[in-house]
Design an enzyme around this catalytic site. Sequence first.
Site, mmCIF file in Angstrom:
data_model
loop_
_atom_site.group_PDB
_atom_site.id
_atom_site.type_symbol
_atom_site.label_atom_id
_atom_site.label_comp_id
_atom_site.label_asym_id
_atom_site.label_seq_id
_atom_site.Cartn_x
_atom_site.Cartn_y
_atom_site.Cartn_z
ATOM 1 N N TRP A 1 0.821 -1.214 0.000
ATOM 2 C CA TRP A 1 0.000 0.000 0.000
ATOM 3 C C TRP A 1 0.857 1.266 0.000
ATOM 4 O O TRP A 1 0.349 2.361 0.146
ATOM 5 C CB TRP A 1 -0.931 -0.003 1.220
ATOM 6 N N ARG A 2 2.162 1.107 -0.155
ATOM 7 C CA ARG A 2 3.066 2.243 -0.246
ATOM 8 C C ARG A 2 3.242 2.658 -1.712
ATOM 9 O O ARG A 2 3.082 1.862 -2.628
ATOM 10 C CB ARG A 2 4.434 1.877 0.336
ATOM 11 N N GLU B 1 -5.183 1.159 5.961
ATOM 12 C CA GLU B 1 -5.180 1.867 7.237
ATOM 13 C C GLU B 1 -6.182 1.274 8.220
ATOM 14 O O GLU B 1 -5.905 1.166 9.417
ATOM 15 C CB GLU B 1 -5.462 3.360 7.024
ATOM 16 N N GLN C 1 -4.963 -1.473 15.238
ATOM 17 C CA GLN C 1 -4.919 -2.566 16.221
ATOM 18 C C GLN C 1 -4.368 -3.870 15.641
ATOM 19 O O GLN C 1 -4.589 -4.944 16.217
ATOM 20 C CB GLN C 1 -6.323 -2.826 16.793
ATOM 21 N N GLY D 1 -10.053 -9.729 14.181
ATOM 22 C CA GLY D 1 -10.519 -9.122 15.424
ATOM 23 C C GLY D 1 -11.028 -7.706 15.226
ATOM 24 O O GLY D 1 -11.002 -7.157 14.118
ATOM 25 N N TYR D 2 -11.495 -7.100 16.324
ATOM 26 C CA TYR D 2 -12.071 -5.751 16.268
ATOM 27 C C TYR D 2 -13.014 -5.634 15.072
ATOM 28 O O TYR D 2 -12.829 -4.835 14.161
ATOM 29 C CB TYR D 2 -10.974 -4.692 16.177
ATOM 30 N N TYR E 1 -6.503 10.180 12.959
ATOM 31 C CA TYR E 1 -5.289 9.601 12.390
ATOM 32 C C TYR E 1 -5.529 9.072 10.976
ATOM 33 O O TYR E 1 -4.781 9.372 10.044
ATOM 34 C CB TYR E 1 -4.750 8.460 13.268
ATOM 35 N N ASP F 1 -0.104 8.381 15.519
ATOM 36 C CA ASP F 1 -0.527 7.060 15.977
ATOM 37 C C ASP F 1 0.399 6.625 17.106
ATOM 38 O O ASP F 1 1.194 7.425 17.619
ATOM 39 C CB ASP F 1 -0.530 6.054 14.826
ATOM 40 N N CYS G 1 12.580 2.902 16.792
ATOM 41 C CA CYS G 1 12.204 3.351 18.140
ATOM 42 C C CYS G 1 11.050 2.486 18.648
ATOM 43 O O CYS G 1 9.941 2.966 18.914
ATOM 44 C CB CYS G 1 11.803 4.827 18.096
ATOM 45 N N CYS H 1 20.590 4.914 16.575
ATOM 46 C CA CYS H 1 19.547 5.886 16.235
ATOM 47 C C CYS H 1 20.155 7.190 15.733
ATOM 48 O O CYS H 1 21.077 7.735 16.360
ATOM 49 C CB CYS H 1 18.678 6.160 17.460
ATOM 50 N N CYS I 1 18.296 12.999 21.654
ATOM 51 C CA CYS I 1 17.141 12.332 22.281
ATOM 52 C C CYS I 1 17.091 12.628 23.778
ATOM 53 O O CYS I 1 17.986 12.238 24.535
ATOM 54 C CB CYS I 1 17.207 10.826 22.048
#
Length: 358
Positions: free
Chosen positions: A27-28, A40, A45, A84-85, A121, A139, A193, A203, A209
């Site tokens: 999906w990029r 998305e 979740q 789920g959800y 979002y 997010d 991260c 990083c 940071c």
Amino acid sequence: MTTSSRMNDFASTLAVWYARYGRELPWRDITDPYRIWISEIILQQTRVAQGYDYYLRFVRRFPTVETLAAATSDEVMQQWEGLGYYSRARNLHAAAQQIVAQGAFPRDYAGIRALKGVGDYTAAAIASFAFGQPTAVVDGNVYRVLSRRFGIDLPIDTTEGKKAFAALATELLDTHHPARHNQAIMDFGAVQCTPKRPQCLLCPFRDECEALASGRVDQLPIKSKRTEVTERHLVYLLIYDTDHRLLVHRRPAGDIWAGLYEPLLLEFPHTPSATDVLHHPTLAPLLAAGGTLTPVVEGMEHRLTHRLLRADAYRLTDAPSPILAQHPLLASFTPVDEATRAQLAFPRLVHRILEVNN
């Protein structure tokens, strides 16, 4: 450091990292709002590793918003089975019908945000990825990156915290390349991260940071409250008619798994014994008429985000058809053979029980 220089420094560092480590996903690098929207919603979740194949199957089955809108609820839920959800699938179906009724996919943030099941979002992600609009996403990954990089200890589950992080994300957004920037910061949180064992020594922000400097990497981001996990004790009765068809019904709205199918369910306030089940008033007329009860599963656990389900299951056979037809709790149940059952969506827990039963 000025606001402008802070934004440029953060965005440019992120862009360099993304060019080297960004994930390649189906999906990029596309601008089709329908497919971006599907990805998305699936990834709400759901981890990318789990959602990847679901996305491919879903867009293969429903390649356009029109095909999704025209599908039946059972078809949509069956494709969603296991993710789920399930309210996501119901909202997705309803929103597809909204879009078709409008004549086209909305092209601005407000129009996208008005779709059923689409929050801040998701609307920002679609607006930036599909239409290049300068809308910053926030997010779980973004909360984590920003809270650690800038040492922000405002709870992310409060109104104040949400507003502060949204404002900072907007300030830091590369408005010339919003899609790339949003994808980069989410990938950075997912790959570099990470919630546990982040790669701090490698990083690109390690020298700036705040969390690393103060030893608070494992403490950020902060939530103000913790949701307790509750237990539910379920007993499924696998009732078969004389043609060896399983009696099932669709779960109603207002609880987990709404819209999915299941056998007859009894729920207890505690772990039930076999005696508790045998003496349940639902079973009395079925057993009195000659039904035979056989244990199938005991103490099977199934975890949801805030619930632990403990399930037992029994197979009930030999109950006369007239008694089944007259039972008040079975009025909404339908007998299904294995071929029909394969076309319906069941909770993963029920699938596990049926696998043992077979």
